[in-house]
Write a protein that holds these residues in place. Structure first.
Motif, PDB file in Angstrom:
ATOM      1  N   TRP A  74      35.214 -14.216  -6.322  1.00 15.75           N
ATOM      2  CA  TRP A  74      36.504 -14.922  -6.349  1.00 15.75           C
ATOM      3  C   TRP A  74      37.658 -14.033  -5.906  1.00 15.75           C
ATOM      4  N   ASN A  75      37.485 -12.705  -6.008  1.00 16.24           N
ATOM      5  CA  ASN A  75      38.556 -11.790  -5.605  1.00 16.24           C
ATOM      6  C   ASN A  75      38.368 -11.230  -4.203  1.00 16.24           C
ATOM      7  N   TYR A  98      40.471 -20.833   0.996  1.00 17.64           N
ATOM      8  CA  TYR A  98      41.133 -20.966  -0.306  1.00 17.64           C
ATOM      9  C   TYR A  98      41.416 -22.427  -0.605  1.00 17.64           C
ATOM     10  N   ASP A  99      41.473 -22.721  -1.893  1.00 18.13           N
ATOM     11  CA  ASP A  99      41.819 -24.073  -2.330  1.00 18.13           C
ATOM     12  C   ASP A  99      43.319 -24.296  -2.160  1.00 18.13           C
ATOM     13  N   THR A 102      45.124 -24.859  -5.905  1.00 17.49           N
ATOM     14  CA  THR A 102      45.188 -23.725  -6.834  1.00 17.49           C
ATOM     15  C   THR A 102      45.465 -22.399  -6.144  1.00 17.49           C
ATOM     16  N   LYS A 104      43.199 -20.425  -5.017  1.00 13.62           N
ATOM     17  CA  LYS A 104      42.100 -19.508  -5.318  1.00 13.62           C
ATOM     18  C   LYS A 104      40.974 -19.682  -4.302  1.00 13.62           C
ATOM     19  N   ASP A 190      33.261 -16.894 -14.242  1.00  9.78           N
ATOM     20  CA  ASP A 190      34.295 -17.898 -14.462  1.00  9.78           C
ATOM     21  C   ASP A 190      35.399 -17.738 -13.422  1.00  9.78           C
ATOM     22  N   LYS A 191      35.858 -18.853 -12.859  1.00  8.71           N
ATOM     23  CA  LYS A 191      36.867 -18.783 -11.807  1.00  8.71           C
ATOM     24  C   LYS A 191      38.200 -18.248 -12.310  1.00  8.71           C
ATOM     25  N   ASP A 192      38.577 -18.602 -13.519  1.00  7.61           N
ATOM     26  CA  ASP A 192      39.891 -18.220 -14.040  1.00  7.61           C
ATOM     27  C   ASP A 192      39.907 -16.799 -14.600  1.00  7.61           C
ATOM     28  N   THR A 193      38.907 -16.454 -15.405  1.00 14.44           N
ATOM     29  CA  THR A 193      38.889 -15.144 -16.054  1.00 14.44           C
ATOM     30  C   THR A 193      38.062 -14.107 -15.313  1.00 14.44           C
ATOM     31  N   ASN A 194      37.217 -14.543 -14.362  1.00 12.54           N
ATOM     32  CA  ASN A 194      36.324 -13.664 -13.604  1.00 12.54           C
ATOM     33  C   ASN A 194      35.363 -12.919 -14.530  1.00 12.54           C
ATOM     34  N   ARG A 197      29.426 -15.662 -17.224  1.00 12.98           N
ATOM     35  CA  ARG A 197      29.138 -16.853 -18.015  1.00 12.98           C
ATOM     36  C   ARG A 197      27.789 -16.766 -18.723  1.00 12.98           C
TER      37      ARG A 197
END
Length: 333
Positions: A74-75, A98-99, A102, A104, A190-194, A197
């Motif tokens: 994601w980064n 990228y979206d 968002t 991201k 996780d997309k938000d917290t990286n 899971r």
């Protein structure tokens, strides 16, 4: 005189070439694509000049130079993506998608080389470690799934569960690399917290390697016993845990303010009550149905004798008449 003859022969030979080319076009035009591909590949293997012409035309088309890269972290940025593929040749364009809502990363991107040979060199080693994730590339014209859409993909892709939070994609691939060559694999983040899971996926290049990973009894990674099974079987188990539509939901206690029968009901339903409820069809019983009741016997009619009723006069009763036509009143005692 001789010059005129040579000019006529040259014109005649030129007309012959034009008519021959038109004749070839008329012959090739109705042929289907597979036959044309077979014919050109055969001629290219026999005549180097034709092969060079085919390569030149194919290299000018971006369909042979554009790669689709999936499984990005994601980064990962466009700069790091291009830096990972720059070793194979000069890059014409490269970007991570990228979206729009968002902002991201969507986990994939594209690389377009200037030369077709550079793209072919990159495809010889389609798996690349970029920012801790094993990314996979294929020709963009093959679609999002690329070369992984084979008939045995379900037997090569494994689900890895029960992972420790400190297990990275490098550690996961290093552990499962002892069973065989890995085509694709990563820990799910996780997309938000990286953050991890707790599970991941590993796709081997062969079915035998996947079987060895499943059959190995020693499945200890990061101090935990991990779960290793086919990814399709894990997906089917999740689908079976869903509530069937034919099952009647369990009755929940009604709210304290539920209206009693006969009173006007409130506009909103009580808490925990769903309406209308789904009712399952009554199962067919194996017991025989009871016999139909016998028809009711009709009773004979009873005749009664007619009754003569005295007809009463209508209106108020008249007072008794005395002498002279005057009414006669009886005094009270």
């Amino acid at each position: 005189m001789e010059d005129m003859k040579k000019r006529k022969l040259g014109e005649a030979s030129g007309d012959g070439e034009t008519s021959s080319e038109e004749e070839m076009r008329s012959l090739l035009d109705p042929l289907p694509k597979p036959q044309l591909v077979h014919l050109l590949s055969k001629l290219g293997s026999q005549y180097p000049s034709i092969a060079e012409e085919i390569r030149s035309i194919a290299s000018a088309d971006p369909v042979h130079r554009k790669l689709f890269v999936r499984g990005l972290a994601w980064n990962t940025t466009s700069e790091t993506l291009c830096a990972a593929f720059l070793m194979h040749g000069e890059i014409e364009e490269g970007a991570v998608i990228y979206d729009k809502a968002t902002g991201k990363s969507r986990g994939y991107g594209f690389i377009t080389y200037k030369n077709m040979e550079s793209a072919h060199n990159a495809l010889r080693a389609p798996s690349k470690m970029i920012d801790g994730r094993l990314a996979v590339c294929n020709l963009a014209c093959e679609g999002l799934s690329g070369a992984s859409t084979t008939h045995d993909l379900a037997q090569r892709k494994l689900y890895i569960g029960g992972l420790s939070p400190d297990i990275t994609s490098e550690k996961l691939l290093d552990f499962f690399g002892k069973y065989g060559d890995i085509e694709e694999g990563s820990v799910a983040y996780d997309k938000d917290t990286n953050e991890s899971r707790g599970f991941g996926f590993v796709t081997y290049k062969t079915v035998d390697a996947a079987k060895r990973a499943i059959d190995d009894p020693n499945k200890m990674l990061g101090g935990r016993n991990i779960i290793v099974k086919l990814a399709d079987s894990h997906k089917g188990k999740l689908q079976q845990t869903q509530l069937p539509t034919a099952v009647v939901p369990m009755a929940l206690p009604m709210a304290a303010a539920y209206q009693q029968p006969g009173n006007a009901h409130a506009g909103t339903l009580p808490v925990g009550y769903s309406y209308p409820q789904t009712v399952a069809s009554y199962p067919a019983s194996s017991f025989p149905s009871p016999p139909a009741p016998a028809p009711y016997q009709t009773q004979p009619q009873i005749h009664y004798a007619p009754v003569n009723l005295k007809k009463e006069p209508l209106g108020l009763p008249s007072a008794p008449m005395g002498f002279g036509g005057y009414p006669y009143y009886i005094s009270k005692q």
